[in-house]
Design a protein around this motif. Structure first.
Motif, PDB file in Angstrom:
ATOM      1  N   ILE A 203      -1.329  -1.723  -9.216  1.00  0.00           N
ATOM      2  CA  ILE A 203      -2.319  -1.359  -9.272  1.00  0.00           C
ATOM      3  C   ILE A 203      -1.581  -0.156 -10.496  1.00  0.00           C
ATOM      4  CG2 ILE A 203      -3.482   1.343  -8.323  1.00  0.00           C
ATOM      5  CD1 ILE A 203      -3.638  -1.667  -7.003  1.00  0.00           C
TER       6      ILE A 203
ATOM      7  N   THR B 213      -1.871   1.292  -0.695  1.00  0.00           N
ATOM      8  CA  THR B 213      -3.032   0.856  -0.777  1.00  0.00           C
ATOM      9  C   THR B 213      -4.239   1.554  -2.320  1.00  0.00           C
ATOM     10  OG1 THR B 213      -4.033   2.295   0.556  1.00  0.00           O
ATOM     11  CG2 THR B 213      -2.893   0.658   1.658  1.00  0.00           C
ATOM     12  N   PRO B 214      -4.517   1.024  -2.166  1.00  0.00           N
ATOM     13  CA  PRO B 214      -5.179   1.987  -3.606  1.00  0.00           C
ATOM     14  C   PRO B 214      -6.423   3.266  -2.894  1.00  0.00           C
ATOM     15  CG  PRO B 214      -5.724  -0.895  -3.877  1.00  0.00           C
ATOM     16  CD  PRO B 214      -5.318  -0.355  -2.114  1.00  0.00           C
TER      17      PRO B 214
ATOM     18  N   ASN C 267       0.632  -2.393  -4.871  1.00  0.00           N
ATOM     19  CA  ASN C 267      -0.076  -2.625  -3.522  1.00  0.00           C
ATOM     20  C   ASN C 267       0.408  -3.260  -2.210  1.00  0.00           C
ATOM     21  OD1 ASN C 267      -2.258  -3.269  -2.134  1.00  0.00           O
ATOM     22  ND2 ASN C 267      -3.623  -4.030  -3.726  1.00  0.00           N
TER      23      ASN C 267
ATOM     24  N   GLN D  98      -5.970  -9.667  -2.663  1.00  0.00           N
ATOM     25  CA  GLN D  98      -5.648  -9.025  -3.579  1.00  0.00           C
ATOM     26  C   GLN D  98      -4.449  -8.337  -4.415  1.00  0.00           C
ATOM     27  OE1 GLN D  98      -6.740  -5.113  -2.378  1.00  0.00           O
ATOM     28  NE2 GLN D  98      -8.435  -6.278  -1.728  1.00  0.00           N
TER      29      GLN D  98
ATOM     30  N   SER E 191      -1.476  -6.508  -1.356  1.00  0.00           N
ATOM     31  CA  SER E 191      -1.501  -7.832  -1.122  1.00  0.00           C
ATOM     32  C   SER E 191      -0.308  -9.169  -0.611  1.00  0.00           C
ATOM     33  CB  SER E 191      -0.867  -7.855  -2.966  1.00  0.00           C
ATOM     34  OG  SER E 191       0.751  -6.922  -2.857  1.00  0.00           O
TER      35      SER E 191
ATOM     36  N   ALA F 264      -5.915  -2.483 -11.678  1.00  0.00           N
ATOM     37  CA  ALA F 264      -5.566  -3.502 -11.164  1.00  0.00           C
ATOM     38  C   ALA F 264      -5.317  -4.916 -11.709  1.00  0.00           C
ATOM     39  CB  ALA F 264      -5.780  -3.537  -9.585  1.00  0.00           C
TER      40      ALA F 264
END
Length: 227
Positions: free
Chosen positions: A213, A170-171, A148, A209, A151, A188
């Motif tokens: 993922i 990113t997600p 991620n 974060q 994070s 996650a």
């Protein structure tokens, strides 16, 4: 583990050895357990048919998939990684050197494709995704694990001798990449503090974060293969 212009760092035997030994450390074992708990549900109820694993590295995940009952064709573009992987003699796994951006397989060949922390290190993500779409059978499952960008590791990756060569997602970006196949499901874990302490299942978990993922998507049956 990696393809394209980023392959040189993973061709180094020292990098391959360090990657493999990480999972034998106390921290590595804890992280490994979390990652596998996130990926495992995506394997449930899948027929034990041939899986294509892209970026197999030293065979760490290949062994996990094999133990879950899947015969695995495992690919990587790093000789150093594959040397360690082949030395493990993992049951029901065939290791091959190949580029994920130019797969040596026919259209719709695999009912399952998996890739754990490889997509971050490819030179041309669109080309790789096109190849996944081509070799994945309609109705097949694509399973990924990604790092991620939001994070603590993602925010500081340029100071890491290996991570600096990657492009973390990113997600939302992961969801977008997989949406071409169907409707993705994401989960996650691995919540690391700014000083890299593991915060999973603590009161501080939601202050950062997640690093890892996990995602899965079933390819629409009307989604034809490229080429």
């Amino acid at each position: 583990m990696t393809e394209g212009k980023y392959k040189n760092v993973f061709q180094q035997h020292s990098v391959a050895a360090e990657y493999d030994s990480f999972y034998r450390s106390a921290t590595g074992e804890s992280i490994d357990q979390i990652e596998k708990k996130l990926i495992h549900p995506f394997l449930q109820n899948l027929p034990k048919e041939m899986m294509l694993e892209l970026g197999c590295g030293t065979g760490h995940w290949s062994e996990f998939f094999s133990r879950a009952g899947f015969p695995v064709t495992a690919l990587d573009d790093s000789n150093a990684m594959l040397e360690i992987a082949k030395g493990k003699k993992i049951k029901n796994v065939m290791f091959m050197k190949a580029d994920a951006g130019s797969l040596p397989f026919s259209n719709g060949r695999f009912p399952i494709v998996a890739s754990i922390t490889m997509l971050e290190f490819v030179e041309d993500i669109n080309r790789v995704m096109d190849e996944v779409n081509r070799v994945l059978a309609p109705g097949g499952r694509f399973i990924v694990g990604c790092l991620n960008a939001l994070s603590e590791i993602g925010k500081n990756k340029d100071s890491d001798p290996v991570f600096k060569y990657g492009k973390f997602f990113t997600p939302d970006e992961i969801n977008m990449l997989l949406s071409r196949f169907g409707t993705p499901s994401l989960s996650a874990g691995i919540y690391l503090s700014p000083d890299y302490k593991l915060l999973d299942n603590t009161s501080l978990q939601n202050t950062v974060q997640p690093v890892f993922i996990a995602a899965s998507v079933t390819k629409n049956k009307d989604n034809g293969n490229n080429r």
